[in-house]
Write a protein that holds these residues in place. Structure first.
Motif, PDB file in Angstrom:
ATOM      1  N   GLU A 137       0.839  -1.188   0.000  1.00 17.41           N
ATOM      2  CA  GLU A 137       0.000   0.000   0.000  1.00 17.41           C
ATOM      3  C   GLU A 137       0.883   1.250   0.000  1.00 17.41           C
ATOM      4  OE1 GLU A 137      -3.441   2.017   2.771  1.00 17.41           O
ATOM      5  OE2 GLU A 137      -3.179  -0.158   2.812  1.00 17.41           O
ATOM      6  N   GLY A 138       0.567   2.206  -0.828  1.00 17.93           N
ATOM      7  CA  GLY A 138       1.356   3.421  -0.963  1.00 17.93           C
ATOM      8  C   GLY A 138       2.449   3.309  -2.010  1.00 17.93           C
ATOM      9  N   ARG A 139       2.817   2.099  -2.343  1.00 17.18           N
ATOM     10  CA  ARG A 139       3.787   1.792  -3.407  1.00 17.18           C
ATOM     11  C   ARG A 139       5.053   2.649  -3.374  1.00 17.18           C
ATOM     12  NH1 ARG A 139       1.686  -2.102  -6.719  1.00 17.18           N
ATOM     13  NH2 ARG A 139      -0.563  -2.282  -6.694  1.00 17.18           N
ATOM     14  N   LYS A 140       5.634   2.790  -2.190  1.00 18.56           N
ATOM     15  CA  LYS A 140       6.909   3.518  -2.058  1.00 18.56           C
ATOM     16  C   LYS A 140       8.063   2.529  -2.183  1.00 18.56           C
ATOM     17  CE  LYS A 140       5.730   7.742  -0.363  1.00 18.56           C
ATOM     18  NZ  LYS A 140       6.002   8.939  -1.045  1.00 18.56           N
ATOM     19  N   PRO A 141       9.061   2.814  -3.019  1.00 21.16           N
ATOM     20  CA  PRO A 141      10.244   1.955  -3.091  1.00 21.16           C
ATOM     21  C   PRO A 141      10.868   1.811  -1.702  1.00 21.16           C
ATOM     22  CG  PRO A 141      10.257   3.565  -4.861  1.00 21.16           C
ATOM     23  CD  PRO A 141       9.140   3.955  -3.931  1.00 21.16           C
ATOM     24  N   SER A 142      11.271   0.582  -1.360  1.00 21.83           N
ATOM     25  CA  SER A 142      11.751   0.340  -0.002  1.00 21.83           C
ATOM     26  C   SER A 142      13.019  -0.508   0.029  1.00 21.83           C
ATOM     27  CB  SER A 142      10.657  -0.329   0.835  1.00 21.83           C
ATOM     28  OG  SER A 142      10.297  -1.582   0.296  1.00 21.83           O
ATOM     29  N   TYR A 143      13.713  -0.404   1.158  1.00 20.78           N
ATOM     30  CA  TYR A 143      14.924  -1.184   1.436  1.00 20.78           C
ATOM     31  C   TYR A 143      15.086  -1.242   2.947  1.00 20.78           C
ATOM     32  CZ  TYR A 143      17.066   3.411   2.155  1.00 20.78           C
ATOM     33  OH  TYR A 143      17.355   4.677   2.603  1.00 20.78           O
ATOM     34  N   MET A 144      16.005  -2.085   3.408  1.00 27.87           N
ATOM     35  CA  MET A 144      16.242  -2.202   4.849  1.00 27.87           C
ATOM     36  C   MET A 144      17.705  -1.950   5.172  1.00 27.87           C
ATOM     37  SD  MET A 144      13.992  -5.291   6.371  1.00 27.87           S
ATOM     38  CE  MET A 144      12.236  -5.113   6.546  1.00 27.87           C
ATOM     39  N   ILE A 145      17.900  -1.493   6.383  1.00 26.37           N
ATOM     40  CA  ILE A 145      19.232  -1.362   6.960  1.00 26.37           C
ATOM     41  C   ILE A 145      19.273  -2.268   8.177  1.00 26.37           C
ATOM     42  CG2 ILE A 145      20.875   0.162   8.137  1.00 26.37           C
ATOM     43  CD1 ILE A 145      20.656   0.861   5.199  1.00 26.37           C
ATOM     44  N   MET A 146      20.309  -3.071   8.259  1.00 24.48           N
ATOM     45  CA  MET A 146      20.575  -3.885   9.445  1.00 24.48           C
ATOM     46  C   MET A 146      21.849  -3.343  10.060  1.00 24.48           C
ATOM     47  SD  MET A 146      21.413  -7.946   9.572  1.00 24.48           S
ATOM     48  CE  MET A 146      21.903  -8.762  11.080  1.00 24.48           C
ATOM     49  N   GLU A 147      21.814  -3.062  11.353  1.00 19.78           N
ATOM     50  CA  GLU A 147      23.007  -2.579  12.040  1.00 19.78           C
ATOM     51  C   GLU A 147      23.282  -3.455  13.249  1.00 19.78           C
ATOM     52  OE1 GLU A 147      23.754   1.932  11.668  1.00 19.78           O
ATOM     53  OE2 GLU A 147      21.582   1.731  11.955  1.00 19.78           O
ATOM     54  N   LEU A 148      24.548  -3.774  13.438  1.00 18.25           N
ATOM     55  CA  LEU A 148      24.982  -4.487  14.631  1.00 18.25           C
ATOM     56  C   LEU A 148      25.579  -3.456  15.575  1.00 18.25           C
ATOM     57  CD1 LEU A 148      26.703  -7.698  13.191  1.00 18.25           C
ATOM     58  CD2 LEU A 148      24.307  -7.342  13.810  1.00 18.25           C
ATOM     59  N   ASP A 149      25.059  -3.416  16.798  1.00 23.45           N
ATOM     60  CA  ASP A 149      25.557  -2.444  17.768  1.00 23.45           C
ATOM     61  C   ASP A 149      26.851  -2.942  18.427  1.00 23.45           C
ATOM     62  OD1 ASP A 149      24.810  -4.244  19.810  1.00 23.45           O
ATOM     63  OD2 ASP A 149      22.940  -3.176  20.237  1.00 23.45           O
ATOM     64  N   GLU A 150      27.349  -2.201  19.386  1.00 28.46           N
ATOM     65  CA  GLU A 150      28.621  -2.529  20.049  1.00 28.46           C
ATOM     66  C   GLU A 150      28.605  -3.908  20.704  1.00 28.46           C
ATOM     67  OE1 GLU A 150      31.404  -0.595  20.038  1.00 28.46           O
ATOM     68  OE2 GLU A 150      30.371   0.834  18.741  1.00 28.46           O
ATOM     69  N   GLN A 151      27.419  -4.357  21.129  1.00 27.22           N
ATOM     70  CA  GLN A 151      27.291  -5.674  21.751  1.00 27.22           C
ATOM     71  C   GLN A 151      27.010  -6.781  20.729  1.00 27.22           C
ATOM     72  OE1 GLN A 151      25.501  -2.847  23.093  1.00 27.22           O
ATOM     73  NE2 GLN A 151      27.340  -2.594  24.331  1.00 27.22           N
ATOM     74  N   GLY A 152      26.943  -6.417  19.441  1.00 27.06           N
ATOM     75  CA  GLY A 152      26.700  -7.399  18.391  1.00 27.06           C
ATOM     76  C   GLY A 152      25.237  -7.710  18.152  1.00 27.06           C
TER      77      GLY A 152
END
Length: 163
Positions: A137-152
């Protein structure tokens, strides 16, 4: 550690180039299929210092990419697949079962062009959606970011182009 996760660019690479420029620097790029021959260009844009993982999509007819990949991201064992071999258009049940049987912490897939982030029985299941032909819904192009913090520990952000 910062990881850019994309899928289903279908050789319409302008949005991918824009996202890569906006999100730099990142340590890893994951493309979950249907790049349709843009693999070489994507590798060039990512650069030699960026770890790159790409898998075969149902529209990658002349590609020698792997059908799926098992990778380690910090302490997490991850399965990368386009998803069509697991019938993800009908739901993620087969993919979830595969993840549990093979002891994956994370499963990433594409194919549906709809973003998804869920945790089932300790398995993180995610789909970044599509940067070229979004279907949610809304048809916005999308992607994800995965981040590992200092504790992993992993943290995920769903992003929409133009926001």
């Amino acid at each position: 550690m910062k990881i850019l996760i994309v899928s289903d660019t279908h050789r319409r690479d302008e949005n991918l180039q824009k996202v890569m420029e906006e999100q730099k620097p990142f340590d890893m790029l994951i493309h979950l299929g249907d790049s349709e021959g843009s693999e070489g260009k994507i590798a060039g844009w990512a650069g030699k210092d960026c770890e790159l993982h790409m898998v075969l999509g149902n529209n990658d007819f002349f590609s020698d990419l792997d059908r799926e990949k098992e990778i380690q991201i910090g302490k997490y064992k991850a399965l990368l697949t386009h998803g069509h071999y697991y019938n993800v258009s009908l739901g993620t049940e087969r993919l979830e079962q595969e993840a549990e049987e093979r002891n994956f912490d994370i499963v990433m897939y594409g194919h549906t062009h709809r973003p998804l982030y869920e945790v089932h029985n300790g398995v993180t299941i995610l789909n970044p959606g599509s940067l070229s032909y979004p279907r949610q819904e809304g048809r916005k192009p999308s992607y994800m970011i995965m981040e590992l913090d200092e504790q992993g520990e992993a943290h995920y952000t769903l992003n929409f182009l133009g926001r």
